[in-house]
Design an enzyme around this catalytic site. Structure first.
Site, short mmCIF file in Angstrom:
data_model
loop_
_atom_site.label_atom_id
_atom_site.label_comp_id
_atom_site.label_asym_id
_atom_site.label_seq_id
_atom_site.Cartn_x
_atom_site.Cartn_y
_atom_site.Cartn_z
N CYS A 161 0.82 -1.21 0.00
CA CYS A 161 0.00 0.00 0.00
C CYS A 161 0.86 1.27 0.00
O CYS A 161 1.59 1.54 0.95
CB CYS A 161 -0.92 -0.01 1.22
SG CYS A 161 -1.91 1.48 1.34
N VAL A 164 -6.17 0.01 5.08
CA VAL A 164 -4.95 0.46 5.74
C VAL A 164 -4.52 1.74 5.03
O VAL A 164 -4.94 1.96 3.89
CB VAL A 164 -3.82 -0.60 5.64
CG1 VAL A 164 -4.14 -1.82 6.45
CG2 VAL A 164 -3.50 -0.98 4.19
N GLU A 197 -6.55 7.82 7.25
CA GLU A 197 -6.21 8.66 6.09
C GLU A 197 -4.73 9.04 6.20
O GLU A 197 -4.34 9.81 7.09
CB GLU A 197 -7.08 9.92 5.98
CG GLU A 197 -8.44 9.66 5.37
CD GLU A 197 -8.39 9.11 3.94
OE1 GLU A 197 -7.50 9.52 3.17
OE2 GLU A 197 -9.21 8.25 3.61
N SER A 198 -3.94 8.52 5.26
CA SER A 198 -2.49 8.65 5.37
C SER A 198 -2.01 10.10 5.56
O SER A 198 -1.12 10.35 6.37
CB SER A 198 -1.81 8.04 4.13
OG SER A 198 -2.30 8.63 2.95
N1 LIG Z 1 -7.11 7.65 1.13
C1 LIG Z 1 -6.64 6.52 1.91
C2 LIG Z 1 -6.44 5.37 0.96
C3 LIG Z 1 -6.17 4.04 1.69
C4 LIG Z 1 -6.34 2.85 0.77
O1 LIG Z 1 -6.97 2.95 -0.31
N2 LIG Z 1 -5.80 1.70 1.18
C5 LIG Z 1 -5.96 0.49 0.39
C6 LIG Z 1 -4.61 -0.22 0.17
S1 LIG Z 1 -3.49 0.77 -0.74
C7 LIG Z 1 -6.79 -0.52 1.16
O2 LIG Z 1 -6.68 -0.62 2.37
N3 LIG Z 1 -7.59 -1.32 0.47
C8 LIG Z 1 -8.28 -2.41 1.09
C9 LIG Z 1 -9.74 -2.38 0.83
O3 LIG Z 1 -10.24 -1.40 0.24
O4 LIG Z 1 -10.40 -3.35 1.23
C10 LIG Z 1 -5.35 6.93 2.63
O5 LIG Z 1 -4.68 7.86 2.16
O6 LIG Z 1 -5.03 6.36 3.69
#
Ligand SMILES: N[C@@H](CCC(=O)N[C@@H](CS)C(=O)NCC(=O)O)C(=O)O
Length: 219
Positions: free
Chosen positions: A12, A52, A64-65
């Site tokens: 990620c 995550v 949110e990162s």
């Molecule tokens: N905008 C969020 C994006 C987080 C995100 O999209 N994480 C993805 C992995 S890169 C995730 O956890 N996907 C798992 C899912 O949607 O089930 C951030 O900046 O933290």
């Protein structure tokens, strides 16, 4: 002292932003990998969406990162990853916003979009955003986005550049050599101990994106 728990996944790029901030600030924490293909039930209490990265600080959860990284900046101010000057801080946030709204969706979109008919437009938009970034980086004294101190801006963008071998492998997209500002910045980033401790080789990303480009995962 309040224990900081960090939930992430190696693939990620958003979690990678936080890994870099934790490393740059040398913040003690307990890290736990979440398998995104098999999310454990207990994780729903921390992340109802299953996403995550997430941070648990005592009983509180932060997500949110970009918000997590600002939280780390507030809670662990040394060494600073944002300038003190209010105008420079605003500029940092403007560039972080540009990453989230424009560069990242183009960059991830090119590899994650399964409709080939859309690739040409995404590729053009990605090249456009790279030209914008190149202009910004060529106008700073460097080597980092805001000069001689690394900041949250650098940590926000870097992960997507490390993922680019997947774009090359699956979409034939190479970072153009005609972007010297970006290439100099990348060299400076790759020399950081925080990046050296966390980076993954191109083969890792190529393998990691395979289920996505083969349509075996959601976006
Ligand atoms: N905008 C969020 C994006 C987080 C995100 O999209 N994480 C993805 C992995 S890169 C995730 O956890 N996907 C798992 C899912 O949607 O089930 C951030 O900046 O933290």
């Amino acid at each position: 002292m309040t224990t900081l728990h960090f939930y992430y996944n190696d693939v990620c790029p958003f979690a990678y932003r936080v890994r870099l901030a934790l490393a740059e600030k040398a913040i003690p924490h307990e890290a736990q990998v979440i398998d995104l293909q098999n999310i454990p039930d207990w994780y729903a209490d921390i992340s109802p969406t299953g996403k995550v990265p997430r941070l648990k600080y005592g009983d509180d959860v932060v997500w949110e990162s970009t918000v997590i990284n600002e939280f780390l900046e507030d809670a662990f101010p040394d060494p600073p990853l944002l300038p003190r000057n209010p105008v420079a801080r605003a500029q940092a946030r403007i560039w972080i916003e540009y990453c989230n709204s424009t560069f990242q969706p183009n960059c991830c979109g090119l590899v994650l979009e399964l409709d080939e008919g859309k690739h040409e437009a995404i590729r053009a938009a990605l090249l456009d955003s790279l030209a914008t970034i190149e202009k910004a980086l060529s106008e700073t004294p460097g080597p980092y986005w805001q000069g001689d101190r690394i900041s949250l801006v650098d940590l926000t963008y870097y992960p997507f550049f490390e993922h680019m071998p997947a774009l090359t492998e699956y979409r034939g997209f190479e970072l153009p050599g005609s972007l010297p500002g970006i290439h100099h910045w990348l060299e400076a980033m790759q020399a950081r101990p925080s990046v050296q401790a966390n980076r993954r080789p191109p083969a890792f990303y190529i393998e990691a994106y395979k289920p996505y480009v083969e349509g075996r995962m959601g976006k």
